[in-house]
Design a protein around this motif. Structure first.
Motif, PDB file in Angstrom:
ATOM      1  N   SER A 180     -11.447  17.980 -10.446  1.00 18.21           N
ATOM      2  CA  SER A 180     -12.570  17.304  -9.793  1.00 18.21           C
ATOM      3  C   SER A 180     -13.854  18.103  -9.955  1.00 18.21           C
ATOM      4  O   SER A 180     -14.918  17.532 -10.236  1.00 18.21           O
ATOM      5  N   ALA A 181     -13.752  19.422  -9.807  1.00 21.13           N
ATOM      6  CA  ALA A 181     -14.945  20.252  -9.940  1.00 21.13           C
ATOM      7  C   ALA A 181     -15.480  20.202 -11.361  1.00 21.13           C
ATOM      8  O   ALA A 181     -16.692  20.174 -11.583  1.00 21.13           O
ATOM      9  N   LEU A 182     -14.561  20.163 -12.340  1.00 19.77           N
ATOM     10  CA  LEU A 182     -14.984  20.090 -13.745  1.00 19.77           C
ATOM     11  C   LEU A 182     -15.739  18.808 -14.012  1.00 19.77           C
ATOM     12  O   LEU A 182     -16.783  18.807 -14.692  1.00 19.77           O
ATOM     13  N   ARG A 183     -15.244  17.714 -13.431  1.00 19.67           N
ATOM     14  CA  ARG A 183     -15.928  16.435 -13.626  1.00 19.67           C
ATOM     15  C   ARG A 183     -17.312  16.454 -12.987  1.00 19.67           C
ATOM     16  O   ARG A 183     -18.289  15.993 -13.567  1.00 19.67           O
ATOM     17  N   PHE A 200      -6.537  13.436 -13.092  1.00 22.34           N
ATOM     18  CA  PHE A 200      -7.135  13.502 -14.429  1.00 22.34           C
ATOM     19  C   PHE A 200      -7.536  12.121 -14.924  1.00 22.34           C
ATOM     20  O   PHE A 200      -8.675  11.910 -15.366  1.00 22.34           O
ATOM     21  N   VAL A 201      -6.612  11.159 -14.826  1.00 17.62           N
ATOM     22  CA  VAL A 201      -6.900   9.834 -15.379  1.00 17.62           C
ATOM     23  C   VAL A 201      -7.990   9.138 -14.574  1.00 17.62           C
ATOM     24  O   VAL A 201      -8.908   8.532 -15.127  1.00 17.62           O
ATOM     25  N   ARG A 202      -7.907   9.249 -13.244  1.00 17.87           N
ATOM     26  CA  ARG A 202      -8.854   8.514 -12.427  1.00 17.87           C
ATOM     27  C   ARG A 202     -10.242   9.132 -12.447  1.00 17.87           C
ATOM     28  O   ARG A 202     -11.229   8.426 -12.312  1.00 17.87           O
ATOM     29  N   ARG A 203     -10.336  10.442 -12.548  1.00 20.14           N
ATOM     30  CA  ARG A 203     -11.646  11.067 -12.406  1.00 20.14           C
ATOM     31  C   ARG A 203     -12.171  11.680 -13.696  1.00 20.14           C
ATOM     32  O   ARG A 203     -13.253  11.370 -14.151  1.00 20.14           O
ATOM     33  N   THR A 204     -11.396  12.569 -14.313  1.00 20.54           N
ATOM     34  CA  THR A 204     -11.951  13.303 -15.440  1.00 20.54           C
ATOM     35  C   THR A 204     -12.089  12.434 -16.675  1.00 20.54           C
ATOM     36  O   THR A 204     -13.116  12.452 -17.349  1.00 20.54           O
ATOM     37  N   ARG A 211      -2.772   2.957 -20.494  1.00 17.55           N
ATOM     38  CA  ARG A 211      -3.764   1.925 -20.257  1.00 17.55           C
ATOM     39  C   ARG A 211      -5.177   2.461 -20.437  1.00 17.55           C
ATOM     40  O   ARG A 211      -6.041   1.815 -21.029  1.00 17.55           O
ATOM     41  N   SER A 212      -5.382   3.668 -19.928  1.00 13.79           N
ATOM     42  CA  SER A 212      -6.707   4.263 -20.053  1.00 13.79           C
ATOM     43  C   SER A 212      -7.042   4.573 -21.507  1.00 13.79           C
ATOM     44  O   SER A 212      -8.201   4.430 -21.929  1.00 13.79           O
ATOM     45  N   ALA A 213      -6.036   4.940 -22.299  1.00 12.74           N
ATOM     46  CA  ALA A 213      -6.285   5.173 -23.723  1.00 12.74           C
ATOM     47  C   ALA A 213      -6.592   3.873 -24.445  1.00 12.74           C
ATOM     48  O   ALA A 213      -7.426   3.841 -25.351  1.00 12.74           O
ATOM     49  N   MET A 214      -5.916   2.773 -24.028  1.00 12.58           N
ATOM     50  CA  MET A 214      -6.241   1.489 -24.634  1.00 12.58           C
ATOM     51  C   MET A 214      -7.660   1.067 -24.287  1.00 12.58           C
ATOM     52  O   MET A 214      -8.375   0.508 -25.112  1.00 12.58           O
ATOM     53  N   GLN A 215      -8.069   1.354 -23.047  1.00 15.24           N
ATOM     54  CA  GLN A 215      -9.419   0.983 -22.641  1.00 15.24           C
ATOM     55  C   GLN A 215     -10.473   1.789 -23.379  1.00 15.24           C
ATOM     56  O   GLN A 215     -11.590   1.329 -23.557  1.00 15.24           O
ATOM     57  N   LYS A 216     -10.109   2.991 -23.788  1.00 20.86           N
ATOM     58  CA  LYS A 216     -11.070   3.830 -24.496  1.00 20.86           C
ATOM     59  C   LYS A 216     -11.060   3.578 -25.993  1.00 20.86           C
ATOM     60  O   LYS A 216     -11.660   4.344 -26.742  1.00 20.86           O
ATOM     61  N   ASN A 217     -10.360   2.528 -26.442  1.00 24.40           N
ATOM     62  CA  ASN A 217     -10.344   2.141 -27.853  1.00 24.40           C
ATOM     63  C   ASN A 217      -9.750   3.200 -28.757  1.00 24.40           C
ATOM     64  O   ASN A 217     -10.233   3.406 -29.866  1.00 24.40           O
ATOM     65  N   ILE A 218      -8.732   3.887 -28.279  1.00 29.37           N
ATOM     66  CA  ILE A 218      -8.004   4.781 -29.174  1.00 29.37           C
ATOM     67  C   ILE A 218      -6.969   3.942 -29.908  1.00 29.37           C
ATOM     68  O   ILE A 218      -6.097   3.338 -29.288  1.00 29.37           O
ATOM     69  N   GLN A 219      -7.111   3.876 -31.233  1.00 29.56           N
ATOM     70  CA  GLN A 219      -6.244   2.988 -32.000  1.00 29.56           C
ATOM     71  C   GLN A 219      -4.867   3.622 -32.196  1.00 29.56           C
ATOM     72  O   GLN A 219      -4.776   4.828 -32.414  1.00 29.56           O
ATOM     73  N   PRO A 220      -3.813   2.805 -32.115  1.00 35.43           N
ATOM     74  CA  PRO A 220      -2.469   3.335 -32.406  1.00 35.43           C
ATOM     75  C   PRO A 220      -2.347   3.757 -33.863  1.00 35.43           C
ATOM     76  O   PRO A 220      -3.016   3.202 -34.741  1.00 35.43           O
ATOM     77  N   TRP A 221      -1.493   4.725 -34.071  1.00 37.87           N
ATOM     78  CA  TRP A 221      -1.311   5.258 -35.420  1.00 37.87           C
ATOM     79  C   TRP A 221      -0.530   4.267 -36.252  1.00 37.87           C
ATOM     80  O   TRP A 221       0.463   3.698 -35.814  1.00 37.87           O
ATOM     81  N   THR A 222      -0.996   4.015 -37.470  1.00 30.72           N
ATOM     82  CA  THR A 222      -0.232   3.184 -38.399  1.00 30.72           C
ATOM     83  C   THR A 222       0.034   3.992 -39.648  1.00 30.72           C
ATOM     84  O   THR A 222      -0.710   4.912 -39.978  1.00 30.72           O
ATOM     85  N   ARG A 223       1.109   3.610 -40.307  1.00 30.05           N
ATOM     86  CA  ARG A 223       1.487   4.357 -41.513  1.00 30.05           C
ATOM     87  C   ARG A 223       0.424   4.159 -42.596  1.00 30.05           C
ATOM     88  O   ARG A 223       0.117   3.030 -42.956  1.00 30.05           O
TER      89      ARG A 223
END
Lengths: 95, 100, 111, 106
Positions: D74-77, A77-81, B87-99
């Motif tokens: 993979s197929a969905l992507r 999921f993380v690597r592809r989707t 890490r992938s969420a950080m790369q996608k600019n999803i901001q952490p929740w703040t109060r």
């Protein structure tokens, strides 16, 4: 074969059932995948407890296979989707 | 022998609330990072307590080794995939929740 | 007894739901999912007929062997169907007149 | 006592499976359906275990939960990528043109 372990497995089963709400309404795709991963770990615990509760030690091997393959779906999921959708619309993950 | 069995049961009972609170945290927490936090507690500590309890109750050393191997595999898998997700969420600019 | 009945009924319901979805929905991935759910229902019925409670004797191994083969075949059929669905989507020409409605997959993926 | 608890386990497991299958087959979002299908495979492994079929449970754990989920993802992507008219990475050099925008260039 003891019924106490079966009770423990029975307690863990609603944890799976209620975690399904997060799959149904999770805002990002990663939330859904994380819930699936929690299901995997819960399933391993249930299999371990049920193996003692039902008196079948074979279930340890099934739990071992589950633990081996738990990361596979999340990694895919993380690597592809998820990586792919970040290129197209930045910061707006697939819902 | 009786002491080992009872302490194993105690450890299993100690491990169950981690799973339940992990599920509750996954439902109730507001943000992807906080949900990740709840998930890893259930993965590592909850399964660790259950595995230790069952290992104390097990009859043979082979079963104990297999249980510990399962725990080790789950530890590796959960930490690796949770790190990837964060890490992938950080790369996608999803901001952490703040109060608010 | 109640366990056999419970799982047989579950298999029946799963088969019915999968069949309904296979007819109603149009997305190919959802059709493949529906076929998987249907096969799961069939396997559930097969294994539930062979079930005996703990300490009531041995379990008939023949349905287990059939279900084991069926699971492996079902996974390979799923892989082939996914590949075919991807190829159909990639090679279908959506720009020809008259193919717009037919060839395009409905926007079902929540995007 | 054990029989009663196991029957209760069966009932909760079956209800969860039916609920899961209903949402899996009826949500609009296909990614949600795939994730629900992965969870469904896990519950199916538990059901095989309950019906005293550990061999089937082992096959389901390895194939149903471990292999089918990444296949679907993979197929969905791949399908999502081609739907938006983008090129596949591995066939950029081979094909040279996009299947969707190809006829326009000619």
């Amino acid at each position: 074969m003891s019924w106490m372990h079966t009770v423990f497995a029975l307690i863990l089963l609603p944890a799976i059932a209620t975690g399904m709400f997060r799959i149904l309404k999770g805002p990002t795709a990663a939330d859904r995948m994380m819930t699936a991963q929690l299901f995997g770990t819960c399933g391993v615990a249930i299999l371990l407890l049920l193996g003692t509760g039902m008196g079948t030690p074979v279930l340890l091997d099934i739990a071992l296979v589950f633990a081996l393959l738990a990361a596979l779906a999340t990694m895919t999921f993380v690597r592809r989707t998820w990586q792919y959708s970040s290129k197209r619309n930045h910061g707006n993950p697939i819902q | 022998m009786e002491i080992l069995y009872n302490s194993g049961t105690l450890l299993i009972i100690l491990g169950l609330p981690f799973f339940l609170s992990g599920t509750v945290g996954l439902i109730r927490f507001p943000d992807i990072y906080t949900r990740l936090h709840a998930l890893t507690k259930a993965d590592n500590v909850g399964l660790g307590c259950i595995v230790c309890g069952l290992a104390l109750q097990s009859a043979s050393w082979a079963v104990t080794a297999k249980l510990l191997l399962i725990w080790l595999l789950v530890l590796i898998a959960s930490s690796a995939s949770c790190h990837l997700i964060a890490r992938s969420a950080m790369q996608k600019n999803i901001q952490p929740w703040t109060r608010p | 007894m109640i366990t056999t009945l419970l799982y047989s009924m579950t298999g029946l319901l799963l088969f019915a739901m999968g069949f309904f979805t296979l007819i109603v929905h149009s997305h190919p991935l959802r059709k493949i999912l529906a076929v998987n759910v249907m096969s799961t229902g069939v396997f559930l019925i097969l294994v539930a007929t062979a079930y005996k409670p703990l300490g009531m004797g041995q379990i008939d191994p023949v349905p287990h062997a059939m279900v084991l083969t069926g699971i492996v075949v079902s996974v390979s059929v799923t892989a082939l169907a996914l590949l075919l669905a991807c190829r159909v989507q990639e090679t279908s020409n959506l720009d020809l007149p008259g193919r717009k409605k037919q060839g395009r997959i409905p926007e079902e993926s929540g995007q | 006592m054990n029989y009663f608890i196991l029957t209760l386990f069966d009932i909760i497991l079956v209800l969860t499976m039916l609920w899961l299958a209903w949402y899996l087959l009826n949500t609009e979002d296909i990614f949600k359906a795939v994730v629900l299908f992965i969870s469904f495979g896990l519950l199916m492994a538990l059901a095989w275990v309950r019906m005293r079929a550990p061999d089937v449970a082992l096959a389901e754990a390895a194939l149903g939960a471990g292999l089918t989920g990444p296949l679907f993802l993979s197929a969905l992507r791949r399908m999502n990528r081609t739907r938006k008219g983008e090129r596949r990475l591995d066939s950029d050099e081979n094909r040279g043109k996009d299947p969707k925008t190809g006829p326009k260039q000619e």
